[in-house]
Motif scaffolding. Sequence first.
Motif, PDB file in Angstrom:
ATOM      1  N   HIS A 279       8.503  -8.217  -2.738  1.00 27.90           N
ATOM      2  CA  HIS A 279       9.572  -7.216  -2.649  1.00 27.90           C
ATOM      3  C   HIS A 279       9.800  -6.569  -4.015  1.00 27.90           C
ATOM      4  CE1 HIS A 279      11.670  -8.276   1.377  1.00 27.90           C
ATOM      5  NE2 HIS A 279      10.391  -8.572   1.429  1.00 27.90           N
ATOM      6  N   GLY A 280       9.781  -7.387  -5.068  1.00 26.63           N
ATOM      7  CA  GLY A 280       9.942  -6.837  -6.410  1.00 26.63           C
ATOM      8  C   GLY A 280       8.822  -5.887  -6.772  1.00 26.63           C
ATOM      9  N   ALA A 281       7.592  -6.244  -6.399  1.00 22.94           N
ATOM     10  CA  ALA A 281       6.448  -5.378  -6.696  1.00 22.94           C
ATOM     11  C   ALA A 281       6.573  -4.039  -5.986  1.00 22.94           C
ATOM     12  CB  ALA A 281       5.155  -6.075  -6.288  1.00 22.94           C
ATOM     13  N   VAL A 282       7.010  -4.063  -4.734  1.00 24.27           N
ATOM     14  CA  VAL A 282       7.176  -2.817  -3.975  1.00 24.27           C
ATOM     15  C   VAL A 282       8.228  -1.933  -4.639  1.00 24.27           C
ATOM     16  CG1 VAL A 282       8.008  -1.852  -1.790  1.00 24.27           C
ATOM     17  CG2 VAL A 282       6.380  -3.758  -1.784  1.00 24.27           C
ATOM     18  N   LEU A 283       9.365  -2.517  -4.998  1.00 31.74           N
ATOM     19  CA  LEU A 283      10.430  -1.733  -5.622  1.00 31.74           C
ATOM     20  C   LEU A 283       9.978  -1.179  -6.975  1.00 31.74           C
ATOM     21  CD1 LEU A 283      13.491  -4.009  -4.753  1.00 31.74           C
ATOM     22  CD2 LEU A 283      12.921  -1.799  -3.728  1.00 31.74           C
ATOM     23  N   ALA A 284       9.230  -1.974  -7.725  1.00 36.69           N
ATOM     24  CA  ALA A 284       8.723  -1.493  -9.021  1.00 36.69           C
ATOM     25  C   ALA A 284       7.766  -0.333  -8.827  1.00 36.69           C
ATOM     26  CB  ALA A 284       8.050  -2.635  -9.776  1.00 36.69           C
ATOM     27  N   ASN A 285       6.884  -0.440  -7.837  1.00 34.84           N
ATOM     28  CA  ASN A 285       5.951   0.654  -7.565  1.00 34.84           C
ATOM     29  C   ASN A 285       6.675   1.930  -7.178  1.00 34.84           C
ATOM     30  OD1 ASN A 285       3.704  -0.921  -8.071  1.00 34.84           O
ATOM     31  ND2 ASN A 285       3.391  -1.484  -5.932  1.00 34.84           N
ATOM     32  N   LEU A 286       7.824   1.775  -6.545  1.00 30.51           N
ATOM     33  CA  LEU A 286       8.611   2.943  -6.125  1.00 30.51           C
ATOM     34  C   LEU A 286       9.499   3.472  -7.256  1.00 30.51           C
ATOM     35  CD1 LEU A 286       9.681   1.763  -2.540  1.00 30.51           C
ATOM     36  CD2 LEU A 286       7.941   3.470  -3.114  1.00 30.51           C
ATOM     37  N   GLY A 287       9.406   2.851  -8.429  1.00 22.59           N
ATOM     38  CA  GLY A 287      10.190   3.307  -9.567  1.00 22.59           C
ATOM     39  C   GLY A 287      11.586   2.737  -9.635  1.00 22.59           C
TER      40      GLY A 287
ATOM     41  N   SER B  29       2.073   8.550 -13.609  1.00 20.34           N
ATOM     42  CA  SER B  29       2.080   9.720 -12.734  1.00 20.34           C
ATOM     43  C   SER B  29       0.772   9.876 -12.000  1.00 20.34           C
ATOM     44  CB  SER B  29       2.361  10.978 -13.570  1.00 20.34           C
ATOM     45  OG  SER B  29       1.367  11.146 -14.569  1.00 20.34           O
ATOM     46  N   GLY B  30      -0.310   9.326 -12.542  1.00 22.75           N
ATOM     47  CA  GLY B  30      -1.604   9.464 -11.894  1.00 22.75           C
ATOM     48  C   GLY B  30      -1.682   8.775 -10.556  1.00 22.75           C
ATOM     49  N   VAL B  31      -0.826   7.775 -10.312  1.00 20.26           N
ATOM     50  CA  VAL B  31      -0.865   7.063  -9.039  1.00 20.26           C
ATOM     51  C   VAL B  31      -0.553   8.002  -7.888  1.00 20.26           C
ATOM     52  CG1 VAL B  31       0.228   5.244  -7.692  1.00 20.26           C
ATOM     53  CG2 VAL B  31      -0.301   4.845 -10.088  1.00 20.26           C
ATOM     54  N   ALA B  32       0.459   8.835  -8.070  1.00 19.81           N
ATOM     55  CA  ALA B  32       0.831   9.744  -6.996  1.00 19.81           C
ATOM     56  C   ALA B  32      -0.296  10.707  -6.670  1.00 19.81           C
ATOM     57  CB  ALA B  32       2.099  10.508  -7.400  1.00 19.81           C
ATOM     58  N   GLY B  33      -0.963  11.209  -7.704  1.00 21.93           N
ATOM     59  CA  GLY B  33      -2.057  12.133  -7.459  1.00 21.93           C
ATOM     60  C   GLY B  33      -3.215  11.469  -6.747  1.00 21.93           C
ATOM     61  N   SER B  34      -3.572  10.253  -7.179  1.00 18.32           N
ATOM     62  CA  SER B  34      -4.672   9.557  -6.516  1.00 18.32           C
ATOM     63  C   SER B  34      -4.306   9.199  -5.093  1.00 18.32           C
ATOM     64  CB  SER B  34      -5.046   8.300  -7.303  1.00 18.32           C
ATOM     65  OG  SER B  34      -3.988   7.377  -7.307  1.00 18.32           O
ATOM     66  N   ALA B  35      -3.033   8.879  -4.851  1.00 17.22           N
ATOM     67  CA  ALA B  35      -2.605   8.568  -3.486  1.00 17.22           C
ATOM     68  C   ALA B  35      -2.733   9.787  -2.588  1.00 17.22           C
ATOM     69  CB  ALA B  35      -1.156   8.076  -3.497  1.00 17.22           C
TER      70      ALA B  35
ATOM     71  N   ARG C 211       3.560   5.880  -3.119  1.00 14.04           N
ATOM     72  CA  ARG C 211       4.882   6.477  -3.357  1.00 14.04           C
ATOM     73  C   ARG C 211       5.510   7.020  -2.075  1.00 14.04           C
ATOM     74  NH1 ARG C 211       5.387   7.209  -8.940  1.00 14.04           N
ATOM     75  NH2 ARG C 211       4.181   5.543  -9.890  1.00 14.04           N
ATOM     76  N   LEU C 212       5.260   6.341  -0.969  1.00  8.90           N
ATOM     77  CA  LEU C 212       5.856   6.697   0.317  1.00  8.90           C
ATOM     78  C   LEU C 212       7.020   5.742   0.558  1.00  8.90           C
ATOM     79  CD1 LEU C 212       2.597   7.360   2.382  1.00  8.90           C
ATOM     80  CD2 LEU C 212       4.100   9.029   1.292  1.00  8.90           C
ATOM     81  N   THR C 213       8.204   6.152   0.109  1.00  7.86           N
ATOM     82  CA  THR C 213       9.344   5.242   0.053  1.00  7.86           C
ATOM     83  C   THR C 213       9.788   4.754   1.425  1.00  7.86           C
ATOM     84  OG1 THR C 213      10.122   6.290  -1.983  1.00  7.86           O
ATOM     85  CG2 THR C 213      11.721   4.982  -0.736  1.00  7.86           C
ATOM     86  N   SER C 214       9.984   5.668   2.365  1.00  8.22           N
ATOM     87  CA  SER C 214      10.528   5.279   3.661  1.00  8.22           C
ATOM     88  C   SER C 214       9.631   4.293   4.402  1.00  8.22           C
ATOM     89  CB  SER C 214      10.783   6.528   4.518  1.00  8.22           C
ATOM     90  OG  SER C 214      11.341   6.169   5.770  1.00  8.22           O
TER      91      SER C 214
ATOM     92  N   ALA D 139       0.838  -1.212   0.000  1.00  2.42           N
ATOM     93  CA  ALA D 139       0.000   0.000   0.000  1.00  2.42           C
ATOM     94  C   ALA D 139       0.867   1.255   0.000  1.00  2.42           C
ATOM     95  CB  ALA D 139      -0.927  -0.008   1.213  1.00  2.42           C
ATOM     96  N   TYR D 140       1.875   1.294   0.853  1.00  2.00           N
ATOM     97  CA  TYR D 140       2.754   2.470   0.915  1.00  2.00           C
ATOM     98  C   TYR D 140       3.470   2.693  -0.423  1.00  2.00           C
ATOM     99  CZ  TYR D 140       2.381   3.148   5.998  1.00  2.00           C
ATOM    100  OH  TYR D 140       1.934   3.414   7.261  1.00  2.00           O
TER     101      TYR D 140
END
Length: 259
Positions: free
Chosen positions: A166-174, A232-238, A128-131, A123-124
Motif C-alpha cells: 500500500h505504501g509503494a502504491v501511494l508513493a508511486n502516485l506521489g 516525470s519519465g514514468v508517466a510518459g513511458s506509461a 499514474r492511474l490513480t482511480s 501496475a496502475y
Amino acid sequence: MLIALDAEPDARDIGNLAVQALRQAPPPTRDTVDALAELAEVTGWILFEEERQPEAHHHNLAALALARAAGNRDLETLTLLTMSMQRAHVGRFTEALHLADHGESTTTSPRVRAMFALRRARAYSRMRLTSPALHALDRSRAALEDDPSAPPWAWWIDESELLAHHGAVLANLGRLHEALPLLTDEPGPRFREVVRAMRYRTLAALGEWTGPPPTFTSPRAVSIAVSNCAASGVAGSAAREVGRSRLIFRRSKSVIAGK
C-alpha cells in the motif's frame, strides 16, 4: 535449500546456484515435471530479486509451461503472480495487467484474488492511474481475511507485507506523506529489504533523509533505492505502454493462453 538461502538477509548470488540446479536436472517425466516446475518458478523469483530480468522472464515462462504440463494449478497461479510483478517491474505494465487478469481466473481463493489485486494496484500506480490503483488497493485488503482455501505458498502475505505494498502504491502516485508511515525499517529476509529501500527513497524525495545513503545487499533493493518515485519519465513511458498494449498482449498471448 534455495528458498532458505534466499531468505537470508545477506544472501548474494543465489541465482547462479538456482540456474545450475535447473540445468543439471534430468529431462521432465510424468513423475518429475511437478518438481521441475517448482524449481523453475523458484529460479525465476531469485533471478528477479537479483535484477537479472531477461533470465527471470525466461525461467518464469518455463515454469508456467511445466506447471501446466504437470496439471499443477496452484503453481501455475503462483507463477502468473510472479510474472505479473516482474513485467510491471520492467515497465511492461499492460502485460502485467493481462497476466493478473488471467491469474485471477485460475483461482477461487479470495486471498489469492486479493494478491492479484495488489499486482494491479502496483501496475496502475506506476502508470499514474490513480482511480484504478486505489480501487485495486481496496480489493487487496481481503488478503488478510481468513481463507482455508488459500494455497500454502500464500504464507508471505501478512499485514506488514500488505502495508508495504500500500505504501509503494501511494508513493508511486506521489502521495509521499501518506506512504511513509506504511514503509517500515524493520530487518527481515532479503525480499523485504526492498521495503527499507522504498522508505529511504521516499524520505529522500521528501528531503527528510540526512546522512549518507544506506547500503543494501539485495540488487532489487539497490535498484529501487536509486530510482526516483516521482520521476516525470514514468508517466510518459506509461502512456507509450498503453498505446502499445495490443502489440504487447499479442506477443504474450500464446503463453498466457497456454497455446
